[in-house]
Scaffold this active site. Sequence first.
Site, PDB file in Angstrom:
ATOM      1  CG  HIS B  86      41.718  34.865  45.515  1.00 14.29           C
ATOM      2  ND1 HIS B  86      41.019  33.843  44.940  1.00 14.29           N
ATOM      3  CD2 HIS B  86      42.803  34.301  46.079  1.00 14.29           C
ATOM      4  CE1 HIS B  86      41.653  32.704  45.141  1.00 14.29           C
ATOM      5  NE2 HIS B  86      42.737  32.959  45.842  1.00 14.29           N
ATOM      6  CB  ILE B  93      40.056  41.410  41.867  1.00 11.16           C
ATOM      7  CG1 ILE B  93      39.068  42.470  42.364  1.00 11.16           C
ATOM      8  CG2 ILE B  93      39.445  40.018  41.987  1.00 11.16           C
ATOM      9  CD1 ILE B  93      37.938  42.720  41.405  1.00 11.16           C
ATOM     10  CB  CYS B  94      44.444  37.878  43.196  1.00 10.73           C
ATOM     11  SG  CYS B  94      45.534  36.595  42.603  1.00 10.73           S
ATOM     12  CG  LEU B  95      39.224  36.560  38.526  1.00 12.50           C
ATOM     13  CD1 LEU B  95      38.963  35.308  39.350  1.00 12.50           C
ATOM     14  CD2 LEU B  95      37.934  37.373  38.435  1.00 12.50           C
ATOM     15  CD1 TRP B 147      47.790  40.032  38.783  1.00 18.01           C
ATOM     16  CD2 TRP B 147      47.669  39.820  40.987  1.00 18.01           C
ATOM     17  NE1 TRP B 147      47.200  41.170  39.279  1.00 18.01           N
ATOM     18  CE2 TRP B 147      47.120  41.067  40.627  1.00 18.01           C
ATOM     19  CE3 TRP B 147      47.701  39.472  42.343  1.00 18.01           C
ATOM     20  CZ2 TRP B 147      46.611  41.958  41.565  1.00 18.01           C
ATOM     21  CZ3 TRP B 147      47.184  40.376  43.262  1.00 18.01           C
ATOM     22  CH2 TRP B 147      46.652  41.606  42.869  1.00 18.01           C
TER      23      TRP B 147
END
Lengths: 335, 166
Positions: B86, B93-95, B147
């Site tokens: 991620h 950051i993919c959060l 996202w």
Amino acid sequence: MPAYPLFDDVHVKFGRQIASLQNKEFHKKMNGLIKAACKTEQTVSSFLTQLQLLIGEYMCNTDTKILVPNFDTIRYFLQELEEAVQHLPEVLVSSDQNLNIIKLHYRDVSVTLQRCNSAEYPWKVIASDLPNIPIFKDFEKNVTNLSVAKTKFIWQMEILEKAWKQLEEIDENCWVIDPLKPNKSHLYRRIHLSQSLSVTITIDPLNPIALPVIKFSGCDSEVKRQTDDVSNNIHKWDYDCSILENLKMLLNMYEFPEQQESMEEKKAIINNECGICFSDELPDKICNNKKCMRYFHSVCLSKWLQTDIGNQVVFNHIYGPCPYCKEKISCSIEH
Amino acid sequence: MAATSPSKRRLQKELMSLIREPPPGVHVDGEMVGQNLTQWIVYMEGAKGTLYEGEQFQLQFKFSSKYPFDSPEVTFIGGNIPVHPHVYSNGHICLSILTEDWSPALSVQSICLSIISMLSSCTEKKRPSDNTLYVRTCNKNPKKTKWWYHGKKGIILYILYILCSY
């Protein structure tokens, strides 16, 4: 025999009245005197004699105007002060070094005044323990001398005496969470009722036993319950009873909850910061979810709910998820 | 220190608590942040017993004046960007809590904890499968990326998203 005290690191300072002597030429000469005094191990008195001569010579030889205090003004002021001290002796008078700032004390209340050059308002209030209320504004007005100021001060104290008595009774019998240290200028008290409810009352100083302004803070269900109690009981308000007694009656309470002695419980109540801005300024809104019970300022909560896409607005109330537990929460829209 | 806006006051408070009680493996350069409260560098260590043990990372936080109503912009910076499904090689950051699931209830501390737990739960060190494409086409600000947070379909959807935006 060595001269004592020594002239090492000697400093000569002049009062404000002859500050005009502080020019380069004079300084040079004075430093010369000091150096000579160091070398020849003079006594202090002989040094001072020389310094006096130098000042005298300098004052004669230059056109520099030396400011001489106006003795008339001083005499006049001392007379005013003397009269003021004798007038209403129960009010204590204290002053700073220059007699420019005068503090009036009566019991545990004080007002600090500063002398001004204005003929109309010779005394300006720079600090006061008295509450800031409209009819007391312009304390300076018509205060021609200190005796008048004293009379006015006592008069205002007498007016407030009743209001203070009511508030004192509340302070003694309730857990006041705001102001943390109430003083004479505070006319409001925020009283702890339960973990999720508090009430803020603001009294009218001119009519202290009249119904005060009452505002509840806490979670919706409790606020509603107490608001209902108040509207049911409000016709029973008794002007012969104290505010405290009347409040108990309004809120259907036998006694107010006592202040928690343990530091931790105290902290849990008082240190409840707003869950959004994190500021310590006491929040007025609590999440209804018993497991969450987070505190918020209505202003912060309303601002956050307005950014939520799923919010609902009904009249001036906004509904949306609590930032912590996502349960439904609402507050009035504030800007 | 006279902190003026509510946003600065909150950041000041968060900074103090992060300096005083940092989560394990996290520390913040208080002196540097003290000079500019809107941009923080947080140092993070890979947790013991995880794939990132012994590694050092740097996180950059940028706060807008709308914080905490607006989420901070959080990216990995510096020489060591964690290799994680991620985390893109440019540090993005993919959060979800950093964009659509943001809430003012979160803080720098809770973001750090989320990122540590995201790293700790990793079973295989690899870059996201759309890394090359993303890094080439993305906006500098990760908050501008739309996202998708659900598994492998995300790659396809991301491609569709860029195709649509052209």
